[in-house]
Write a protein that holds these residues in place. Structure first.
Motif, PDB file in Angstrom:
ATOM      1  N   THR A   1      49.481   9.892  58.542  1.00 45.96           N
ATOM      2  CA  THR A   1      48.710  11.069  58.955  1.00 45.96           C
ATOM      3  C   THR A   1      48.566  11.991  57.756  1.00 45.96           C
ATOM      4  N   THR A   2      47.401  12.502  57.581  1.00 46.60           N
ATOM      5  CA  THR A   2      47.135  13.427  56.495  1.00 46.60           C
ATOM      6  C   THR A   2      46.460  14.650  57.090  1.00 46.60           C
ATOM      7  N   PRO A   3      47.030  15.827  56.856  1.00 49.39           N
ATOM      8  CA  PRO A   3      46.461  17.024  57.485  1.00 49.39           C
ATOM      9  C   PRO A   3      45.054  17.311  56.987  1.00 49.39           C
TER      10      PRO A   3
ATOM     11  N   THR B   1      48.255  23.447  57.492  1.00 45.37           N
ATOM     12  CA  THR B   1      49.220  22.373  57.764  1.00 45.37           C
ATOM     13  C   THR B   1      49.607  21.673  56.462  1.00 45.37           C
ATOM     14  N   TYR B   2      48.604  21.441  55.636  1.00 42.47           N
ATOM     15  CA  TYR B   2      48.874  20.755  54.378  1.00 42.47           C
ATOM     16  C   TYR B   2      49.866  21.529  53.532  1.00 42.47           C
TER      17      TYR B   2
ATOM     18  N   ASN C   1      52.089  23.567  54.525  1.00 43.82           N
ATOM     19  CA  ASN C   1      53.428  23.453  55.116  1.00 43.82           C
ATOM     20  C   ASN C   1      54.083  22.130  54.727  1.00 43.82           C
ATOM     21  N   ASP C   2      53.281  21.063  54.749  1.00 46.03           N
ATOM     22  CA  ASP C   2      53.803  19.760  54.316  1.00 46.03           C
ATOM     23  C   ASP C   2      54.291  19.834  52.868  1.00 46.03           C
TER      24      ASP C   2
ATOM     25  N   ARG D   1      57.544  21.581  52.557  1.00 47.12           N
ATOM     26  CA  ARG D   1      58.645  20.720  52.973  1.00 47.12           C
ATOM     27  C   ARG D   1      58.976  19.713  51.864  1.00 47.12           C
ATOM     28  N   ALA D   2      57.940  19.163  51.273  1.00 47.46           N
ATOM     29  CA  ALA D   2      58.167  18.162  50.222  1.00 47.46           C
ATOM     30  C   ALA D   2      58.889  18.780  49.030  1.00 47.46           C
TER      31      ALA D   2
ATOM     32  N   SER E   1      53.921   5.037  49.232  1.00 47.50           N
ATOM     33  CA  SER E   1      53.812   6.353  48.609  1.00 47.50           C
ATOM     34  C   SER E   1      53.407   6.221  47.146  1.00 47.50           C
TER      35      SER E   1
ATOM     36  N   HIS F   1      53.086  10.526  49.617  1.00 44.95           N
ATOM     37  CA  HIS F   1      52.760  10.760  51.014  1.00 44.95           C
ATOM     38  C   HIS F   1      52.066  12.106  51.210  1.00 44.95           C
ATOM     39  N   ASN F   2      52.246  12.989  50.243  1.00 43.65           N
ATOM     40  CA  ASN F   2      51.578  14.284  50.311  1.00 43.65           C
ATOM     41  C   ASN F   2      50.488  14.424  49.266  1.00 43.65           C
TER      42      ASN F   2
END
Ligand code: SF4
Ligand code: SF4
Lengths: 203, 716
Positions: B3-5, B10-11, B13-14, B17-18, B151, B334-335
């Motif tokens: 899933t990719t925002p 949202t992105y 936020n990802d 987190r990363a 990844s 992944h991001n």
């Protein structure tokens, strides 16, 4: 590039990918080398599917004396039991320490992929500086299908877990190349390994 | 499932987190360092620029003829007994492969690593159809069992720690695995997968090459699983993108020279396999393999006709554009992509996986050019990334407010400069000395990582007549291209230059009609505005009138040199002027070293310890690397080498406004590396970098180094 310079480069590059390189002066010496490696590793089977009839009987005799089982065909039936795959290489490429091996025969593929150690004899005269030099020969082979050509440069490896280099993930854990200097052994009946190779069986 | 925002919030936020994932950050950082060294070593003795040019040329010659190459390939392949299919879409490819499996009573399928199969989500499809599919590349096997996407294009499981792999393998084998025994875990894979190979009815691979002349496919692997997948099962299906077609073996060998070197720093991958036609196979009823090749279009053939984006088809999937990307290094694949990751992933995602998946990620590019510099096929990645960004804006017809403003303001120099002057007044209540202590309301709190500079009281253009001496018989006539930052924020950088050039009898001019170089417009996808200001600048500065056009701003310089030809190169009359401009454009250090040929005797030897930050747009954009370092030493200072000198400081113009957390992290690392040298001053040669570095230095606690433009420190 001069021949000796090519060989030097080949050996240097081979070392960098953990390929062991040894000079031999005849097929007999190469066969004895393979038998010794097999025994030292605690194995008892050599698969050498692509030899000509003369070389096959020569190797068979040596194996018999050393109590080694020699497989020359239907290699698939012996998967899991092959210690050593023994082949006669077609060309070498110094730049990358590559063994070029026509693997059209399924037996050759299985012997070189599902053995613990792969040993290949490589005539000194067939070592080239880089792969581009082989372009026309390889293209020619590709024109006569089916054809399965392999460039093999070292033993099977992975770095997929934390980038730690680990050898032997799928294929052989060791690659030994025996550089055959045909000029030095007059008594050898075989001056060209290519002649010693059995033509791959066509189906 | 991947899933990719699709929205920025949202992105972001990802990304946050990363950034917390310390294992990932450390791993990718170590990897980047190791990669750089091994790549350099691997290319020793090879003329890399020529090789890149040859590969690019070969690809560009083939791309317009992919259909012809395909026809030739097909004819040859069919003649030797291969069944050749065309799949127009990903779904079609998956269905064809499932049909082949069904027709051959296949139950179990083994797979070699293939990004193309990842692209079509082939495994999901085959599993839904009831087949048992096992990935055999170790990394792919690991992520398959974890139900993740790769990844990295070459190292799919690089985001996982040995501990995570050990936990997974413990589950799979029912036996506890020691995370520190990587060898042991690889043995587990060997054992488990060996059995899977022997039981498989069908093998699926991708291909790195499809050689039209002989109908041959080429596979490049290290593990040797590709050879097993194509040998043991009775059916072999290769899924190949149209872009993998090459005319002949020579083209393939040329690419092979670069691919492993650029991917993993190996001179060659362990196994390179060339397959022409169905080979003998004793597990097949007729003793011969059933062989199929499925060519995947999925937009490629249309892409091949696109004047701008066709370049993306040159990609040979080496993965290097991710390895060197400062953002990838922080947040992982992944991001930083969807299925395809890294710089090329930002581009291909839009074409192969759609706008929703591309919308947010395509904004995350610093335009630092690290990817472009490392691409073995010479793709202008940052430019194409902006192209995708622009295309999405256009397609969605939603012009952001800032774009609309920019268009209005920048298109009109007088208005633009009026507003910049006004900014000085507007900031007054909040300005405090050199820095803005209180951020303007439109920046959120995340921007506190760096203090913003104040707009100067008197811009350079207003003081020019006063400060610039007329020389009697100058050696050179040089036009200064100021750029907004030097003109309105850091005029002192130009003052240093004026003093220095006067001493060397160089007449400097400041053509008043010049305006912003237009890079910010281009970065926001506003190419028309960028074009308009480019024309204005060419009118203001006719290169024919000067010996050199000097700029203190690396970003302006590289924009003038690289993008003006793209914007104006085709236009009548202007193209010539652009070429003249390119030929005369020079940065400060190169002017000092190569034109004025300054010598140590001209300077007072201070021995001051100086660290250097190489601006992206200088070292990669303008290709200037030697001169600034030499200048520091010639000028009597001690040059202290820092780690990652040429990695982006995180400014990236509006990037730092959109992605403050990433920008802050890059800045933090940059400052730490500079400090570790023990130098007193951090020198660079782009006012944008000065803004970022100085602002970061001001915010941080502890020792603060001075940050200076190289022109300022040389003039001292
Ligand atoms: S330009 Fe820099 S930030 Fe953008 S994709 Fe390339 S390496 Fe990453
Ligand atoms: S775009 Fe260039 S660097 Fe990136 S994967 Fe493709 S070939 Fe490699």
């Amino acid at each position: 590039m001069e021949k000796h310079e090519q060989i030097r480069l080949f050996k240097e590059r081979a070392e960098a990918v953990q390929t062991s390189v040894t000079d031999v002066t005849g097929l007999q010496q190469a066969f004895l080398y393979a038998i010794e490696v097999t025994k030292n590793q605690g194995g008892s089977t050599i698969a050498a599917p692509a030899l000509g009839p003369e070389e096959r009987s020569q190797l068979a005799e040596l194996c018999r004396q050393a109590e080694i089982t020699l497989l020359t065909e239907n290699i698939r039936d012996h998967i899991g039991k092959i210690q050593t795959g023994l082949t006669l290489g077609d060309w070498g490429v110094a730049e990358t320490a590559t063994l070029v091996l026509d693997s059209t025969s399924e037996d050759v593929r299985i012997a070189t992929m599902l053995s613990e150690t792969h040993i290949a004899v490589l005539p000194r005269s067939r070592i080239k500086s880089d792969a581009m030099e082989l372009e026309s020969e390889l293209s020619e082979l590709m024109r006569s299908a089916p054809r399965y050509l392999a460039f093999i440069s070292g033993a099977s490896r992975t770095a997929d877990i934390e980038r730690v280099l680990t050898i032997g993930v799928h294929g052989p854990k060791e690659l030994h190349l025996l550089i055959l200097d045909e000029g030095q052994e007059q008594s050898s009946p075989v001056h060209d390994v290519q002649k010693a190779k059995r033509k791959p069986r066509r189906r | 499932m991947i899933t990719t925002p699709s929205d920025l919030k949202t992105y972001k936020n990802d990304l946050k987190r990363a950034l917390q994932n310390q294992f990932l950050g450390a791993t990718l950082d170590n990897f980047a360092t190791a990669f750089k060294a091994s790549r350099t070593k691997a290319f020793e003795g090879i003329d890399l620029d020529t090789l890149i040019a040859e590969i690019a040329q070969g690809k560009d010659e083939a791309i317009p003829y992919l259909e012809e190459l395909f026809a030739a390939f097909k004819a040859r392949a069919e003649a030797v007994g291969i069944k050749v299919h065309i799949a127009r879409t990903a779904f079609e490819a998956n269905s064809i492969i499932a049909d082949i499996a069904r027709a051959n009573q296949v139950k179990k399928i083994v797979k070699g690593k293939s990004m193309t199969a990842e692209e079509t989500f082939l495994n999901d499809h085959l599993e839904k159809e009831g087949f048992i599919v096992t990935e055999t590349d170790l990394g792919e096997w690991i992520i398959q069992m974890r139900h993740e996407g790769p990844s990295h294009m070459v190292m799919p499981a690089i985001h996982l720690s040995r501990k995570e792999v050990a936990e997974l393998f413990t589950k799979v084998t029912g036996q506890v695995q020691d995370p520190n025994d990587i060898n042991g875990m690889v043995k587990v894979a060997r054992r488990e997968l060996r059995q899977v190979f022997l039981e498989a009815d069908m093998g699926v691979t991708g291909a790195n090459f499809a050689i039209a002349e002989t109908g041959t496919i080429g596979l490049v692997t290290n593990e040797g699983n590709g050879r097993l997948v194509t040998t043991l099962p009775r059916v072999h299906v290769a899924l190949v993108g149209f872009d993998k077609l090459v005319p002949d073996l020579k083209s393939a060998l040329r690419i092979l020279k670069a691919l492993p070197r650029n991917a993993t720093g190996q001179l060659i991958s362990t196994y390179v396999t060339w397959i022409t036609g169905p080979t003998p196979c004793t597990s097949s009823p007729d003793g011969r393999k059933e062989m199929h090749i499925v060519f995947l279009d999925n937009g490629r053939l249309a892409l091949a006709r696109d004047p701008l984006f066709s370049q993306a088809l040159r990609c040979i999937r080496c993965g290097a554009c991710a390895n060197v990307c400062p953002i990838y290094k922080l947040v992982g694949g992944h991001n930083y992509g969807h299925v395809y990751i890294g710089a090329i992933g930002l581009i291909l995602t839009y074409f192969y996986h759609g706008r929703e998946n591309a919308r947010a990620i395509v904004k995350a590019c610093l335009n630092c050019q690290a990817c472009k510099a490392v691409c073995p096929t010479g793709i202008d990645l940052p430019y194409l990334i902006k192209g995708v960004y622009r295309t999405i804006l256009e397609v969605e017809g939603k012009t952001p407010v800032k774009n609309r403003l920019l268009k209005r303001v920048m298109g009109n120099r007088k208005l633009f400069h009026f507003l910049l002057r006004r900014a000085y007044l507007a900031q007054k209540p909040v300005a405090e000395g050199e820095y803005l202590r209180h951020l303007p309301f439109f920046f959120s709190s995340e921007h506190g990582f760096r203090t913003l500079p104040v707009v100067a009281k008197t811009p350079l253009r207003d003081m020019w007549e006063r400060i610039n001496p007329r020389l009697e018989k100058p050696r050179y006539r040089v036009a200064l291209f100021g750029g907004c930052l030097v003109d309105f924020v850091y005029p002192e950088q130009a003052l240093a230059l004026v003093r220095f050039l006067k001493d060397h009898n160089v007449q400097l001019e400041y053509p008043m009609e010049q305006t912003c170089c237009g890079l910010p417009a281009m970065m926001m996808g506003e190419n028309e505005t960028a074009r308009d200001v480019a024309v204005q600048n060419l009118k203001a500065i006719d290169p024919a009138n000067y010996d050199y056009i000097l700029t203190l701003c690396a970003s302006c310089g590289s924009h003038l040199k690289e993008n003006y030809p793209k914007l104006l190169g085709e236009e009548k009359g202007l193209g010539v002027k652009v070429e003249q401009l390119k030929a005369k454009l020079i940065d400060f250090s190169s002017f000092m070293i190569n034109v004025l040929k300054v010598k140590p005797e001209m300077f007072r030897k201070s021995g001051k310890k100086v660290a250097y930050h190489a601006p992206c747009h200088l070292c990669r954009g303008l290709g200037v690397t030697r001169e600034p370092r030499e200048l520091i030493m010639v000028a009597g200072m001690e040059y202290c080498t820092a780690t990652d000198e040429d990695v982006c400081c995180g400014f990236g113009g509006s990037f730092s406004v959109d992605f403050p957390e990433i920008s802050a992290e890059l800045l933090k690392r940059k400052l730490a590396n500079a400090e570790a040298t023990g130098a007193e001053v951090l020198v660079t040669d782009c006012p944008g970098c000065v803004l970022q570095l100085r602002g970061g230095m001001d915010q941080k606690s502890g020792r603060k180094m001075e940050v200076k433009h190289i022109a300022e420190i040389i003039g001292e």
